[in-house]
Write an enzyme that holds these catalytic residues in place. Structure first.
Site, short mmCIF file in Angstrom:
data_model
loop_
_atom_site.label_atom_id
_atom_site.label_comp_id
_atom_site.label_asym_id
_atom_site.label_seq_id
_atom_site.Cartn_x
_atom_site.Cartn_y
_atom_site.Cartn_z
N HIS A 30 0.81 -1.22 0.00
CA HIS A 30 0.00 0.00 0.00
C HIS A 30 0.84 1.27 0.00
CE1 HIS A 30 -3.69 2.01 -0.09
NE2 HIS A 30 -4.32 1.46 0.94
N ASP A 69 -2.35 1.98 -4.66
CA ASP A 69 -3.62 2.30 -4.02
C ASP A 69 -4.69 1.28 -4.43
OD1 ASP A 69 -2.70 4.56 -2.67
OD2 ASP A 69 -3.06 5.84 -4.41
#
Length: 511
Positions: free
Chosen positions: A484, A488
């Site tokens: 992450h 995204d």
């Protein structure tokens, strides 16, 4: 008995040196502590003395050559008398060293000796088997002769260029040498001593560590001064560093001192490919299992893992495969599995969304020029990830052939180090035993990994212009695990949508 002369470490940050001059030539007599050769490093020029008295029987590195520390540069042999008081010739041996099996590999574990002391061995005949963090491999003998010395027993982890055996040279009695090997601990790490550090740790005394440990600390932002060492004279071992990392995580140099963490068990060789597991039994980790454990701990500590799961209708692919499998195998000499379809779909999605094929390094996103597709292969003794280099340039039959070839050679320990390096995205088949889907751990330094679930027939609602109907379809779950920090949710969703669309509407020639 021959004695190895190695390139010394002339300072904490020095890892190589250049031999500028040999002060003796092969065959010359040399006394203990007599200058033998001159070296030049980025810190100092120095004369290096002979470690023993004897005859310089072999010079292995010429003047002008630059070599890493602990590399054997020469051999000094004791003189052997002729029986009439005259000086005899030196009995030189050929050193067998731990090879470097890849640019980033600094050590290896001897998992098996194929010969025992006193055995005759031919040049290029397999002598011992090693396991590294990249490959398992059989190492051939560099010369023909008698295996006169074994310096490292099965299970020992040694640094590259360490002399692990000697072919020829002075004969040694087999029984005492065998006893010495038998008494050596299975977890022993055999390496040349390193000079102590200058830093003073918070827990008292000097910081002592190897280049490998300092590299682990540098890559994971660890402060060695705060890590308790369990090695000789407080030396910080690799297991100490990894144990601290597992307990405190990345960048834990400023962490408050706490209880000493339990060290990750030292890598040892398994007695067999699959150790028997009985109730109450304690089985040491194999070398590969220990490496996998180390890599998994590091990956979870480095990357914030997020997952997204997509269900894909594989009916079109299943019907095409059933129809073409016989012709494909006859034409291309390899079975038509589902894997090349999945690889081709992943490559297409990666081409459209290169962020998923990137690496976060030094505060910047590195977009890879090529798609190097890692394919996780389950072995009886662990897991390995061979790599299809430049997968975006390969045809469907080439993908199929390459996958089959890499998997076969992975299971027979025939892979080369470069074939398991530099992957940029990995596929792992967690559904091979029928599982719905898995949540995989990222293969560092990649940004994402795709887990393949089990293929099952299910009742599915089909909607068209005439309404809704229920049909039996071949369905499969796929789970994308991603970092992450780099990717995204929107990026992962777009990637998976393309992957799903390619498979559900497959319209490509398979050759």
């Amino acid at each position: 008995m021959p004695t190895d002369v190695i390139m010394p470490q002339m300072g904490e940050s020095i890892f190589e040196g250049t031999i500028t001059k040999w002060l003796k030539k092969a065959g010359d007599r040399v006394e203990k502590d007599e200058p033998l050769f001159e070296i030049s490093t980025d810190k100092v020029d120095a004369e290096i003395p002979s470690p023993v008295s004897g005859v310089l029987s072999a010079i292995q590195v010429p003047e002008g050559a630059t070599v890493g520390i602990n590399t054997v540069v020469a051999v000094v042999s004791e003189e052997q008398g002729t029986g009439n008081g005259d000086q005899g010739t030196a009995a030189a041996g050929i050193d067998v060293v731990m090879p470097q099996m890849g640019e980033s590999i600094f050590e290896g574990t001897i998992t098996k000796w194929f010969k025992k002391l006193g055995d005759r061995v031919e040049k290029d005949e397999p002598l011992f088997e090693i396991s590294t963090d990249k490959v398992d491999a059989e190492i051939p003998s560099p010369a023909a002769g008698i295996l006169s010395k074994i310096n490292a027993p099965e299970g020992a982890t040694v640094e590259i260029n360490t002399v692990v055996a000697v072919i020829g040279g002075s004969a040694q009695t087999t029984e005492p040498a065998q006893a010495l090997v038998a008494e050596a601990p299975a977890q022993a790490v055999v390496s040349a001593p390193h000079p102590p550090e200058a830093a003073i740790p918070a827990h008292g005394g000097r910081v002592r560590s190897s280049p490998l440990v300092r590299r682990i600390a540098r890559e994971n932002n660890l402060d060695l001064a705060r890590i308790p060492g369990t090695g000789s004279e407080g030396r910080i071992t690799k297991e100490d560093a990894l144990g601290w990392l597992a307990t405190h995580g990345l960048g834990s140099g400023k962490a408050a001192l706490g209880p000493e963490p339990a060290a990750i068990p030292a890598p040892v060789a398994a007695a067999s490919a699959v150790a028997a597991s009985l109730p109450g039994q304690v089985v040491p980790l194999s070398r590969m299992r220990a490496i996998i454990a180390e890599r998994m701990v590091q990956s979870v500590a480095i990357s914030p893992h997020v997952y997204t799961v997509y269900k894909v209708d594989m009916t079109r692919i299943a019907r095409l495969r059933e129809k073409e499998r016989g012709r494909f195998e006859q034409k291309h000499g390899v079975k038509l599995t589902y894997m090349p379809f999945l690889a081709a779909a992943a490559v297409e999605a990666l081409k459209q969304f290169p962020i998923v094929n990137s690496t976060l390094k030094d505060g910047a996103i590195h977009y890879h020029a090529h798609i190097n597709l890692g394919i996780a292969v389950a072995l009886d003794w662990g897991l390995i990830v061979p790599v299809i280099k430049q997968a975006e340039e390969r045809s469907f039959p080439d993908l199929a052939r390459t996958m089959a070839d890499l998997a076969t050679r992975a299971r027979t320990k025939k892979l080369q180090p470069e074939e398991v390096a530099n992957s940029t995205f990995t596929l792992t088949n967690s559904g091979v035993f029928g599982g719905e889907f898995g949540t995989p751990i990222i293969n560092q330094p990649e940004s994402a990994i795709l887990a393949i679930g089990g293929l099952k027939k299910e009742p599915v609602v089909i909607s068209d212009t005439e309404g809704d109907t229920i049909a039996i379809r071949s369905m499969q779950n796929f789970c994308l695990g991603f970092d992450h920090r780099t990717i995204d949710g929107a990026d992962s969703g777009k990637f998976m949508s393309v992957f799903k669309r390619v498979l559900e509407s497959w319209d490509r020639e398979i050759g």
